[in-house]
Design an enzyme around this catalytic site. Structure first.
Site, PDB file in Angstrom:
ATOM      1  N   HIS A  40     -11.715 -40.645  12.802  1.00 57.78           N
ATOM      2  CA  HIS A  40     -13.119 -40.996  13.115  1.00 57.78           C
ATOM      3  C   HIS A  40     -13.779 -42.023  12.112  1.00 57.78           C
ATOM      4  O   HIS A  40     -12.977 -42.704  11.262  1.00 57.78           O
ATOM      5  CB  HIS A  40     -13.867 -39.625  12.651  1.00 57.78           C
ATOM      6  N   ASP A  53     -17.430 -34.943  21.725  1.00 57.35           N
ATOM      7  CA  ASP A  53     -17.380 -35.495  20.318  1.00 57.35           C
ATOM      8  C   ASP A  53     -18.109 -34.491  19.358  1.00 57.35           C
ATOM      9  O   ASP A  53     -19.473 -34.347  19.630  1.00 57.35           O
ATOM     10  CB  ASP A  53     -18.152 -36.711  20.204  1.00 57.35           C
ATOM     11  N   SER A  63     -15.150 -47.883  12.888  1.00 56.90           N
ATOM     12  CA  SER A  63     -15.796 -49.014  13.399  1.00 56.90           C
ATOM     13  C   SER A  63     -15.367 -49.992  12.276  1.00 56.90           C
ATOM     14  O   SER A  63     -15.302 -49.656  10.895  1.00 56.90           O
ATOM     15  CB  SER A  63     -17.311 -49.006  13.423  1.00 56.90           C
ATOM     16  N   GLY A  98     -21.230 -43.873  10.666  1.00 61.05           N
ATOM     17  CA  GLY A  98     -22.226 -44.751  10.493  1.00 61.05           C
ATOM     18  C   GLY A  98     -21.932 -46.089  10.075  1.00 61.05           C
ATOM     19  O   GLY A  98     -20.724 -46.290  10.090  1.00 61.05           O
TER      20      GLY A  98
HETATM   21 ZN   LIG Z   1     -16.563 -38.248  13.984  1.00 59.70          ZN
END
Ligand SMILES: [Zn+2]
Length: 341
Positions: A229, A92, A232, A196
């Site tokens: 990316h 990653d 979450s 994050g």
């Molecule tokens: Zn990333």
């Protein structure tokens, strides 16, 4: 047959094959970050339970934390424990070509060369630099059958010291040229997500999440697998669990699963999820400590943490559609993949 005890080469699947199969089946594949044994066990247990192909990814920070040899052997242990699961080991956010080459030497079957930033991992690069470093990695990687992900545009947020903190959305015209000039297998697009836990200060709508960009890029690059990316979902119940047991996580919103599913219908094949598992792990550990202040056996809090992460992985594997597809194909060897390039 798996060669137990053999160090090389690891019998792992490549990103290219796993995402080609996902495109054929019309589903997405979660790419989950690992830096320790419990996380990896949670991922592999979830993949076995749901019969899912899966991408395990390690950042430079994770490799430094676990140590390259520990990480490599954990993955070997994972693939031996789950021989029927196509398992990709992916780097990653490789910061420079040398890092990607090191990962390939270690046995990674896929690498990300993130040339959207300079090698400091902070400063946005110019386009020609991005093309040059990405092309360099593609030539070296494809010569060994290894897959490559590139990135165009920059995401918000900074994690593990990585990120410029600035958002630059991907330009579709530039994306077409970038893929032509670099030959990458997968393209990370910037559509307004961040790394994050603190992605959005309110539930994201069409104003902040440019899903239309994904549609446009996919229409123009139907053969290139798109990567989301910072995907979450930061479920409220996971944040609440941490805060219930003494944590102080400020209100925050992630990427709704429905938006990811919309992306999957328009060419998104790899979905990076890290924060959700971190939140689940932290909440489970806090709960054990809050309940028994005398507890000091790490197994008593790491086992619930592993179970809590596994529950997140099972849910995402089901939502992304990869569940049930592990047995659809046999992983090709790196030699077989090399001949395809
Ligand atoms: Zn990333």
């Amino acid at each position: 047959m798996r060669r137990a005890g053999s160090l090389a080469p690891m019998p792992l699947a490549t990103l290219r094959q796993v995402l080609d199969e996902a495109a054929r089946g019309g589903y997405g594949v979660g790419a989950f970050n690992v830096n320790n044994m419990e996380q990896l066990q949670g991922i592999v247990d979830a993949a076995v339970e749901t019969n899912s192909p899966v991408i395990v990814q390690a950042s430079r920070g994770a490799i430094a934390y676990a140590g390259p040899n520990y990480l490599r052997h954990l993955i070997i242990a994972a693939s031996e424990s789950a021989p029927r699961i196509p398992l990709v080991l992916h780097l990653d956010h490789g910061d420079k070509p040398e890092t990607c080459l090191m990962a390939i030497e270690l046995g990674f079957t896929s690498v990300m060369m993130d040339g959207s930033l300079l090698a400091d991992g902070k400063t946005p690069s110019d386009y020609e630099y991005n093309v040059a470093v990405t092309r360099e990695v593609v030539e070296a990687a494809h010569a060994k059958g290894v897959s490559v992900e590139g990135e165009l545009g920059t995401l918000g947020g900074i994690e593990d010291g990585h990120g410029s903190g600035e958002v630059h959305l991907t330009d579709p015209d530039q994306a077409v040229e970038f893929v032509e000039r670099t030959g990458i297998d997968a393209l990370a697009v910037a559509i307004g997500t961040s790394h994050g836990a603190y992605k959005f200060t309110k539930p994201p709508d069409g104003e902040v999440l440019a899903m239309n960009l994904i549609e446009e890029i996919h229409q123009r690059l139907p053969e290139t697998h798109l990567v989301m990316h910072g995907s979450s979902s930061v479920p409220k119940e996971l944040v609440d669990e941490i805060n219930r047991y003494g944590g102080e996580i400020a209100p925050t919103w992630g990427v709704p699963v429905e938006e990811i599913q919309l992306g999957i219908r328009h060419g998104v094949r790899k979905i990076n999820v890290d924060t959700d598992a971190r939140l689940a792990m932290t909440g489970a550990i806090r709960k054990v400590f809050a309940g028994d202040k005398g507890e000091f056996d790490p197994r008593k809090y790491l086992a619930p943490a592993r179970d809590a992460m596994k529950a997140v992985y099972v849910e995402r594997m089901t939502q992304f559609g990869q569940a049930g597809h592990a047995g659809d194909y046999e992983p090709l060897t790196l030699d077989e993949m090399r001949e395809r390039y």
